[in-house]
Design a protein around this motif. Structure first.
Motif, PDB file in Angstrom:
ATOM      1  N   PRO A   8      63.862  29.560 -11.736  1.00 29.25           N
ATOM      2  CA  PRO A   8      64.947  29.930 -10.832  1.00 29.25           C
ATOM      3  C   PRO A   8      64.411  30.736  -9.655  1.00 29.25           C
ATOM      4  CG  PRO A   8      65.610  30.305 -13.094  1.00 29.25           C
ATOM      5  CD  PRO A   8      64.142  29.950 -13.111  1.00 29.25           C
ATOM      6  N   GLY A   9      64.949  30.436  -8.479  1.00 30.54           N
ATOM      7  CA  GLY A   9      64.537  31.148  -7.284  1.00 30.54           C
ATOM      8  C   GLY A   9      63.312  30.573  -6.607  1.00 30.54           C
ATOM      9  N   ARG A  10      62.716  29.518  -7.156  1.00 29.86           N
ATOM     10  CA  ARG A  10      61.518  28.928  -6.563  1.00 29.86           C
ATOM     11  C   ARG A  10      61.594  27.408  -6.564  1.00 29.86           C
ATOM     12  NH1 ARG A  10      57.150  32.908  -9.195  1.00 29.86           N
ATOM     13  NH2 ARG A  10      57.930  34.740  -8.157  1.00 29.86           N
ATOM     14  N   PRO A  11      62.460  26.834  -5.732  1.00 29.24           N
ATOM     15  CA  PRO A  11      62.520  25.371  -5.679  1.00 29.24           C
ATOM     16  C   PRO A  11      61.253  24.802  -5.055  1.00 29.24           C
ATOM     17  CG  PRO A  11      63.914  26.328  -3.999  1.00 29.24           C
ATOM     18  CD  PRO A  11      63.389  27.468  -4.821  1.00 29.24           C
ATOM     19  N   ARG A  12      61.000  23.540  -5.370  1.00 27.34           N
ATOM     20  CA  ARG A  12      59.831  22.869  -4.795  1.00 27.34           C
ATOM     21  C   ARG A  12      60.078  22.575  -3.325  1.00 27.34           C
ATOM     22  NH1 ARG A  12      57.778  18.025  -8.292  1.00 27.34           N
ATOM     23  NH2 ARG A  12      59.961  17.496  -8.317  1.00 27.34           N
ATOM     24  N   LEU A  13      59.019  22.652  -2.537  1.00 30.49           N
ATOM     25  CA  LEU A  13      59.109  22.326  -1.122  1.00 30.49           C
ATOM     26  C   LEU A  13      59.338  20.831  -0.959  1.00 30.49           C
ATOM     27  CD1 LEU A  13      56.150  24.471   0.214  1.00 30.49           C
ATOM     28  CD2 LEU A  13      58.582  24.939   0.470  1.00 30.49           C
ATOM     29  N   PRO A  14      60.139  20.445   0.034  1.00 33.36           N
ATOM     30  CA  PRO A  14      60.374  19.015   0.242  1.00 33.36           C
ATOM     31  C   PRO A  14      59.119  18.327   0.754  1.00 33.36           C
ATOM     32  CG  PRO A  14      61.428  20.309   1.963  1.00 33.36           C
ATOM     33  CD  PRO A  14      60.868  21.279   0.969  1.00 33.36           C
ATOM     34  N   THR A  15      58.988  17.064   0.400  1.00 30.69           N
ATOM     35  CA  THR A  15      57.866  16.249   0.865  1.00 30.69           C
ATOM     36  C   THR A  15      58.412  14.943   1.422  1.00 30.69           C
ATOM     37  OG1 THR A  15      57.586  15.271  -1.328  1.00 30.69           O
ATOM     38  CG2 THR A  15      56.250  17.217  -0.835  1.00 30.69           C
ATOM     39  N   LEU A 132      73.419  26.140  -2.518  1.00 29.63           N
ATOM     40  CA  LEU A 132      72.203  26.941  -2.438  1.00 29.63           C
ATOM     41  C   LEU A 132      71.808  27.459  -3.814  1.00 29.63           C
ATOM     42  CD1 LEU A 132      69.973  28.378  -0.814  1.00 29.63           C
ATOM     43  CD2 LEU A 132      71.583  30.256  -0.457  1.00 29.63           C
ATOM     44  N   CYS A 133      72.772  27.964  -4.564  1.00 28.28           N
ATOM     45  CA  CYS A 133      72.485  28.462  -5.914  1.00 28.28           C
ATOM     46  C   CYS A 133      71.945  27.334  -6.796  1.00 28.28           C
ATOM     47  CB  CYS A 133      73.726  29.078  -6.548  1.00 28.28           C
ATOM     48  SG  CYS A 133      74.152  30.685  -5.844  1.00 28.28           S
ATOM     49  N   GLY A 134      72.565  26.170  -6.735  1.00 28.16           N
ATOM     50  CA  GLY A 134      72.101  25.032  -7.522  1.00 28.16           C
ATOM     51  C   GLY A 134      70.708  24.592  -7.119  1.00 28.16           C
ATOM     52  N   PHE A 135      70.456  24.555  -5.811  1.00 23.65           N
ATOM     53  CA  PHE A 135      69.148  24.166  -5.292  1.00 23.65           C
ATOM     54  C   PHE A 135      68.062  25.103  -5.799  1.00 23.65           C
ATOM     55  CE2 PHE A 135      66.015  24.668  -1.809  1.00 23.65           C
ATOM     56  CZ  PHE A 135      65.473  23.397  -1.830  1.00 23.65           C
ATOM     57  N   MET A 136      68.396  26.385  -5.909  1.00 23.63           N
ATOM     58  CA  MET A 136      67.417  27.384  -6.337  1.00 23.63           C
ATOM     59  C   MET A 136      67.364  27.551  -7.853  1.00 23.63           C
ATOM     60  SD  MET A 136      67.527  30.234  -3.392  1.00 23.63           S
ATOM     61  CE  MET A 136      66.036  30.939  -4.067  1.00 23.63           C
ATOM     62  N   GLY A 137      68.202  26.796  -8.587  1.00 25.01           N
ATOM     63  CA  GLY A 137      68.139  26.841 -10.038  1.00 25.01           C
ATOM     64  C   GLY A 137      69.006  27.901 -10.680  1.00 25.01           C
ATOM     65  N   PHE A 138      69.953  28.465  -9.924  1.00 24.56           N
ATOM     66  CA  PHE A 138      70.865  29.462 -10.474  1.00 24.56           C
ATOM     67  C   PHE A 138      72.165  28.806 -10.904  1.00 24.56           C
ATOM     68  CE2 PHE A 138      68.101  32.002  -7.757  1.00 24.56           C
ATOM     69  CZ  PHE A 138      67.745  33.004  -8.644  1.00 24.56           C
ATOM     70  N   PRO A 139      72.954  29.475 -11.753  1.00 24.41           N
ATOM     71  CA  PRO A 139      74.256  28.909 -12.154  1.00 24.41           C
ATOM     72  C   PRO A 139      75.117  28.638 -10.921  1.00 24.41           C
ATOM     73  CG  PRO A 139      73.730  30.831 -13.472  1.00 24.41           C
ATOM     74  CD  PRO A 139      72.684  30.755 -12.381  1.00 24.41           C
ATOM     75  N   VAL A 140      75.878  27.561 -10.971  1.00 25.56           N
ATOM     76  CA  VAL A 140      76.700  27.175  -9.822  1.00 25.56           C
ATOM     77  C   VAL A 140      78.187  27.362 -10.108  1.00 25.56           C
ATOM     78  CG1 VAL A 140      75.044  25.594  -8.798  1.00 25.56           C
ATOM     79  CG2 VAL A 140      76.585  24.762 -10.554  1.00 25.56           C
ATOM     80  N   ASP A 141      78.523  28.259 -11.013  1.00 28.18           N
ATOM     81  CA  ASP A 141      79.927  28.466 -11.352  1.00 28.18           C
ATOM     82  C   ASP A 141      80.697  29.200 -10.255  1.00 28.18           C
ATOM     83  OD1 ASP A 141      79.036  31.068 -11.561  1.00 28.18           O
ATOM     84  OD2 ASP A 141      79.422  31.248 -13.716  1.00 28.18           O
ATOM     85  N   GLY A 142      79.994  29.807  -9.304  1.00 31.91           N
ATOM     86  CA  GLY A 142      80.659  30.500  -8.213  1.00 31.91           C
ATOM     87  C   GLY A 142      81.178  31.870  -8.598  1.00 31.91           C
ATOM     88  N   GLY A 143      80.935  32.301  -9.824  1.00 34.85           N
ATOM     89  CA  GLY A 143      81.366  33.628 -10.246  1.00 34.85           C
ATOM     90  C   GLY A 143      80.573  34.713  -9.539  1.00 34.85           C
ATOM     91  N   GLU A 144      81.206  35.872  -9.378  1.00 33.22           N
ATOM     92  CA  GLU A 144      80.576  36.952  -8.633  1.00 33.22           C
ATOM     93  C   GLU A 144      79.273  37.425  -9.290  1.00 33.22           C
ATOM     94  OE1 GLU A 144      81.812  41.322  -7.080  1.00 33.22           O
ATOM     95  OE2 GLU A 144      83.230  39.699  -6.669  1.00 33.22           O
ATOM     96  N   ALA A 145      79.235  37.455 -10.621  1.00 28.90           N
ATOM     97  CA  ALA A 145      78.020  37.908 -11.315  1.00 28.90           C
ATOM     98  C   ALA A 145      76.846  36.972 -11.019  1.00 28.90           C
ATOM     99  CB  ALA A 145      78.264  38.004 -12.817  1.00 28.90           C
ATOM    100  N   SER A 146      77.082  35.658 -11.052  1.00 26.97           N
ATOM    101  CA  SER A 146      75.988  34.722 -10.780  1.00 26.97           C
ATOM    102  C   SER A 146      75.583  34.762  -9.301  1.00 26.97           C
ATOM    103  CB  SER A 146      76.356  33.302 -11.207  1.00 26.97           C
ATOM    104  OG  SER A 146      77.464  32.830 -10.490  1.00 26.97           O
TER     105      SER A 146
END
Length: 171
Positions: A8-15, A132-146
């Motif tokens: 999480p937080g380290r997506p692969r660079l596009p190629t 953005l959260c999904g791209f970076m590997g974080f939960p995408v529920d949209g909740g404030e904690a995530s």
């Protein structure tokens, strides 16, 4: 749900063609068409820390001040992104918004401030924040904690003009 191929937080660079698509806005700025991109994108010049060559990247403006003297951007590829590391090495640079260049100094924001920025950004742009959260590997529920968790992990940078303000308005 975290991506299996990256932490999480380290997506692969596009190629390939994805890299070309991501870099296409640079060509618009170079052609003098930056105003077509509005105030949500800026062209950031940065100096390569190894090569000492001028580099450019187009970034989304997460927040800006009412006077147009300060912009906050995020490193969607984490702290290992070249532009982010280059700014760490040399924080004084130029940012172009529309057709206007601005001499700026990069200020690296602490994780608690990033959490607040992310929550505010999600209120204004809920779909983009979820992507953005999904791209970076974080939960995408949209909740404030995530959102706060993602905001603490995403490196945010404030670009201040000489004498720039610190209050920001919604973009």
């Amino acid at each position: 749900m975290a991506r299996s191929d990256t932490a999480p937080g380290r997506p692969r660079l596009p190629t390939g063609w994805r890299r070309l698509a991501v870099r296409a806005p640079i060509l618009l700025f170079r052609a003098g068409l930056g105003p077509l991109l509005g105030n949500r994108l800026l062209l950031l010049h940065h100096v390569g820390r190894v090569t000492d060559l001028d580099r450019q990247v187009v970034l989304e403006v997460v927040s800006r001040d009412a006077g147009g003297e300060s912009w906050i951007v995020a490193s969607g590829f984490g702290p290992k992104a070249d532009w982010y590391q280059n700014l760490r090495h040399q924080p004084k640079t130029v940012a172009q918004i529309g057709s206007r260049p601005h001499a700026v100094t990069a200020r690296f924001l602490p994780p608690p401030e990033g959490a607040e920025i992310m929550v505010d950004y999600a209120r204004r742009h809920p779909r983009t924040a979820r992507r953005l959260c999904g791209f970076m590997g974080f939960p995408v529920d949209g909740g404030e904690a995530s959102l706060r968790e993602a905001g603490r992990a995403i490196p945010f940078v404030r670009l201040d003009c000489a004498g720039g303000h610190r209050r920001h308005r919604r973009t």
